[in-house]
Write a protein that holds these residues in place. Sequence first.
Motif, mmCIF file in Angstrom:
data_model
loop_
_atom_site.group_PDB
_atom_site.id
_atom_site.type_symbol
_atom_site.label_atom_id
_atom_site.label_comp_id
_atom_site.label_asym_id
_atom_site.label_seq_id
_atom_site.Cartn_x
_atom_site.Cartn_y
_atom_site.Cartn_z
ATOM 1 N N LEU A 163 -24.468 -7.258 -17.027
ATOM 2 C CA LEU A 163 -23.145 -7.722 -16.627
ATOM 3 C C LEU A 163 -22.103 -7.266 -17.626
ATOM 4 N N MET A 164 -20.994 -6.765 -17.145
ATOM 5 C CA MET A 164 -19.892 -6.414 -18.034
ATOM 6 C C MET A 164 -19.247 -7.701 -18.528
ATOM 7 N N ILE A 165 -19.028 -7.769 -19.799
ATOM 8 C CA ILE A 165 -18.359 -8.947 -20.342
ATOM 9 C C ILE A 165 -16.896 -8.625 -20.604
ATOM 10 N N GLU A 166 -16.697 -7.575 -21.296
ATOM 11 C CA GLU A 166 -15.351 -7.086 -21.579
ATOM 12 C C GLU A 166 -15.532 -5.637 -21.956
ATOM 13 N N LYS A 175 -18.525 -4.394 -24.156
ATOM 14 C CA LYS A 175 -19.598 -5.376 -24.301
ATOM 15 C C LYS A 175 -20.214 -5.731 -22.958
ATOM 16 N N LEU A 199 -23.747 -7.925 -21.048
ATOM 17 C CA LEU A 199 -24.840 -8.872 -21.231
ATOM 18 C C LEU A 199 -26.024 -8.412 -20.411
ATOM 19 N N VAL A 209 -26.462 -9.815 -25.767
ATOM 20 C CA VAL A 209 -25.187 -9.117 -25.688
ATOM 21 C C VAL A 209 -25.375 -7.745 -26.330
#
Lengths: 357, 357
Positions: free
Chosen positions: A148-151, A154, A156, A170
């Motif tokens: 999953l894209m966090i920002e 970054k 996850l 992460v």
Amino acid sequence: MGKGRRVMQLDDRKKQVLHAIVDDYVSTNEPVGSKALIERYDFRVSSATLRNEMAELEKLGYIEKPHTSAGRIPSDRGYREYVDSLMTVDQLSPEEQLAIQANIDESVDEVTDLIKNATQTLSKQTGFVSLAMSPRLRKSFLTQLKILMIEPGKALVVMVLSAGVVKDKVVRIPNFITDEQMFKISSAVEKHLTGKPLDEITLVTVETSVTDTEIPNPLLKQVLYEAYTAIKQADELNIYLEGEHRMLELPDFASLGRARELLGTLSDSSMVAGYVNEMQGCAEEKGQEDTYMIRIGQEIALEGLEDCSFITATYNLSDSVSGNIGIIGPKRMEYSKVISQIDFVKKTLNEKIKKLK
Amino acid sequence: MGKGRRVMQLDDRKKQVLHAIVDDYVSTNEPVGSKALIERYDFRVSSATLRNEMAELEKLGYIEKPHTSAGRIPSDRGYREYVDSLMTVDQLSPEEQLAIQANIDESVDEVTDLIKNATQTLSKQTGFVSLAMSPRLRKSFLTQLKILMIEPGKALVVMVLSAGVVKDKVVRIPNFITDEQMFKISSAVEKHLTGKPLDEITLVTVETSVTDTEIPNPLLKQVLYEAYTAIKQADELNIYLEGEHRMLELPDFASLGRARELLGTLSDSSMVAGYVNEMQGCAEEKGQEDTYMIRIGQEIALEGLEDCSFITATYNLSDSVSGNIGIIGPKRMEYSKVISQIDFVKKTLNEKIKKLK
DNA sequence: GTTTAGCACTCGAAGAGTAGGAGTGCTAAT
DNA sequence: ATTAGCACTCCTACTCTTCGAGTGCTAAAC
């Protein structure tokens, strides 16, 4: 005279004597003398006879004297004999069983919490340090993997394993990867790796999982490398230690020095974890997976634990995925009692793990 | 005679004497007598004069005698005065700075690991127990929230918070919810909650976030409730304690009893966490957020820490999100040294947190 | 008024000596 | 093979004493 030398078998009376010495020393914490033995256990012989027996037991290495004019205490070997062939392990009393069951709270959502609970209970019940190894997940396989894209920069990595465990990490990724690109990578990796045991996943396996050519190769490679590290990290061993402070209550560690060494060693939890894992490896080689691992005194290859014993049992998350739970206490402990406590905690834990699924 | 009574100000010489007594006692761990004082510090007066001064300092409550014919040791109040107005905090030597920087490994991906690293470093450097509170996230807001199906009956709630922290929790859900239903719920909740600070999210907020009427209400309600618990859990305080065993090395805790009490109390980490949080609350009320919190001896409202001091500083994840990092050591410590160590660790931690983003 | 020298007194820490007792090993008798 | 008896060992606990650092007080000196 006519007896075998190499594999000296103790005769019945010697066994009785050793048994009594261990029991007595464990409960009183005083070196036990021939007189005390006569008084407290009904041997039908005189103290002089016992003295002779004790002298022999000492020659054979089962007991020893702290100093010339003191009683005897069991040696490591004595404890070993006691544990291997003298003691009988009986069931816990219903009250104790209840106390344990009540203490292991099942209203949690993750196995990890359940294991922690069991470990805390074990320490509280025994009064010793307890420990749990995280499940060895190398034999479990991936059932899901999502990135999953966090920002920007970054992401996850979330992994669901066959044993019902969820792991995540992460990771840093190139800044300019887009959501769609990541989704593609994630799907491809998941598709390729699902069903594979963790220990069969290598960097190459991961790298070859994406065949999409739209994504620039260097970017892709970095993401895949990070995914790989996340997977490897999921496979890492963790140890959970509980109740260190309880060791200070024990007369066996009343001397500051011993206590210091002990807690010092235990504070390096990765070292302890490594050792437990090694022990487990040995046991598996010998095909003793389902039983207990008991290490007494010098048998423990960890500095500072010379006066301790180490007892662990195996709990199961699934058929091929298991971990250890057990205690570290003083050599001078009620082995049969402690073993039944560990056994019952283990059983309870196993049951509650099943319920959780 | 002519002096004020209530707010007795120490005259210069008394300050000097108190300063010297604290310094001497901290470094020698021996009660300080008038003679020792004369020998080691150049007071231009005789020991008799110092004795008079010391008698007064004792009357004022700054120092005390362990027994009639011993030297003096600082009282809690004495240490307090020392910390508040006598000592000077100077910079760490370049070597020490380097040691700290080198020890805080920045090659990690999560803030949590960075904080753990810093805490370990702090304990190693000071030789005391160190602690870190997880960031207080109530002021941070959700930037992402996803609910992933893991297996029938289980889902993973993943939350990304504005401070760059990722939290997740496995929750139990009704068995027969479908992937699509869950996706809808997840999106609706995320849309509704994104941007909201954690402490403004209530069960009602969550429950009103999904307006979709296709999903049977009881099911929906259960899922939302679980999501809510996950969010609340993300807001929970965690504490990380490190180096308990180091306390056994200190002469101050050489008596088993003291050490036992101390470690016993510290083993209940949630209690310590609660206390630190309370302290932080007090400091904020007084508008002292950015400085240190120092509690000495009896000022600490935790059983077993009567002979300890507690020093914490604040680190920042973002403007409104912060946590504490600090130490618990014996009252008899080099306050200025320790404060500069904590300060430098804090600064280094703050910098490395920024880099991580 | 402040400082200092002098002195009697206190009290814990450390060491020496002592008594007690639990336990041992050996020998000789059963 | 077992046991009673006994001399011997050596740790533990206790007491007694000494030693010295430190104190408070008093009276003299600055």
